[in-house]
Scaffold this motif. Sequence first.
Motif, PDB file in Angstrom:
ATOM      1  N   ASP A 230      19.737  -0.528 -14.485  1.00 48.84           N
ATOM      2  CA  ASP A 230      18.646   0.246 -13.893  1.00 48.84           C
ATOM      3  C   ASP A 230      19.046   0.918 -12.581  1.00 48.84           C
ATOM      4  N   PRO A 234      20.835   8.043 -15.527  1.00 42.00           N
ATOM      5  CA  PRO A 234      20.537   7.881 -16.956  1.00 42.00           C
ATOM      6  C   PRO A 234      21.582   8.458 -17.901  1.00 42.00           C
ATOM      7  N   GLN A 235      22.235   9.533 -17.511  1.00 46.45           N
ATOM      8  CA  GLN A 235      23.218  10.163 -18.393  1.00 46.45           C
ATOM      9  C   GLN A 235      24.346   9.211 -18.776  1.00 46.45           C
ATOM     10  N   CYS A 237      24.015   5.731 -18.852  1.00 42.27           N
ATOM     11  CA  CYS A 237      23.552   4.390 -19.215  1.00 42.27           C
ATOM     12  C   CYS A 237      24.057   3.942 -20.582  1.00 42.27           C
ATOM     13  N   SER A 238      23.877   4.762 -21.600  1.00 39.27           N
ATOM     14  CA  SER A 238      24.340   4.372 -22.936  1.00 39.27           C
ATOM     15  C   SER A 238      25.846   4.161 -22.950  1.00 39.27           C
ATOM     16  N   TYR A 270      10.035   1.069 -17.407  1.00 39.18           N
ATOM     17  CA  TYR A 270      11.394   0.557 -17.570  1.00 39.18           C
ATOM     18  C   TYR A 270      11.954   1.052 -18.905  1.00 39.18           C
ATOM     19  N   THR A 272      15.248   1.262 -19.907  1.00 38.95           N
ATOM     20  CA  THR A 272      16.634   0.925 -20.202  1.00 38.95           C
ATOM     21  C   THR A 272      16.846   0.328 -21.595  1.00 38.95           C
ATOM     22  N   HIS A 275      18.602   2.766 -23.832  1.00 42.22           N
ATOM     23  CA  HIS A 275      20.050   2.897 -23.634  1.00 42.22           C
ATOM     24  C   HIS A 275      20.791   1.701 -24.202  1.00 42.22           C
TER      25      HIS A 275
END
Length: 383
Positions: A230, A234-235, A237-238, A270, A272, A275
């Motif tokens: 977290d 975001p780009q 995270c996966s 949340y 996440t 991801h």
Amino acid sequence: MLAPFDAPSIDTHDLAQAFALPAGVRAVVYCEGQFGEQDGKTANGLVRHSEKYDILSVIDSRSAGQDSGTFLDGTPNGIPVLASLDDAIAHAGDMPDYLICGLAPADGLLSPDQRVVLLAGIASGMHVINGLHEFLNDDVEFVAAAAFAQVTITDIRRPPHTRDLHLFSGRIFDVTCPRIAVLGTDGAVGKRTTATLLVQALKDHGINAVLVGTGQTTLIQGGRYGVALDAMVPQFCSGEVENQVVTAFEIEDPDIIVVEGQGALSHPAYLTSAHILRGSRPAGVIVQHAPMRKVLGDFPMVAVPTVASEIALIESFVDTRVIGVTINHEGMEPDEIDSAIAEHRLELSLPVTDPLTRPGAELVDLVLRAFPALSRPRVSRTA
């Protein structure tokens, strides 16, 4: 402490952050007013499991005088809950090495009173471990205090430099062992605890299971693989989840990888879980649920989803299947736990257990039912 390893083919950036910490492992956990609560989940996790630190005590004046294990789970663990930092230092006999911030509020910030205690710990000569979103190494008062006392501050959630982050690459498709993600219907509902207990139960059964963490508490506990998801852009995270799973697979040659969940796929704040599902591509999912929880922990304007609706959402979002449900028994009496397990088994036609009050063998049976090949001897990839 974790054993050293020799893996020259693996970039050290691919491991969970190996923080440059001073010698010593004795730690006090600060969790004023929140021990046993959702916002005390880091402290809760550390008294249940810690590979990196020897936890001496927990600071929470509200619960002082109790054994932390008895307070949390009804089983003593010898770690007392004390009223103040002074009490914790006196109990230790000499100065503990670390003061760990065991608070995990939704906003990730320190209150003025909490700042005072952490600064007092620094002035006393304790290194500080901070898992909040607020980075204390960016705070001039904390930096000056640490420099004067010649101690360190470690911001666990600080992400790696952008050049060291990973985009999704497709390397996850080369991971041949099953992955299980432990997701849930809310944040702070026990996903990390269940994932930790599941890995231990599988190991006790002779199955080489590895945990990949996705939150700050697992990293503080000493998790070798993982990332504070977290805190990431975001780009990436996966890709970061994928990279940690691949690294665990390449180094450990595991029979199975268990991935800690965060939040909930249905959660409005949340995100996440999405991801985690995309990055780890799990073959199976376990859903953790607290039957007595009616609204989301930090968002009381939103009702907790049913397990059935969360399962439907997960299985429609990614190519996977939910293989079982685990119950968080907060606010429940023993007979209510029994009833909740029976009712969810009947409604969902899935294995259901409570990891904290039922034998670990039930978790193992849940996994072997979904992946029966794990019960047979496997030839190592590296043999």
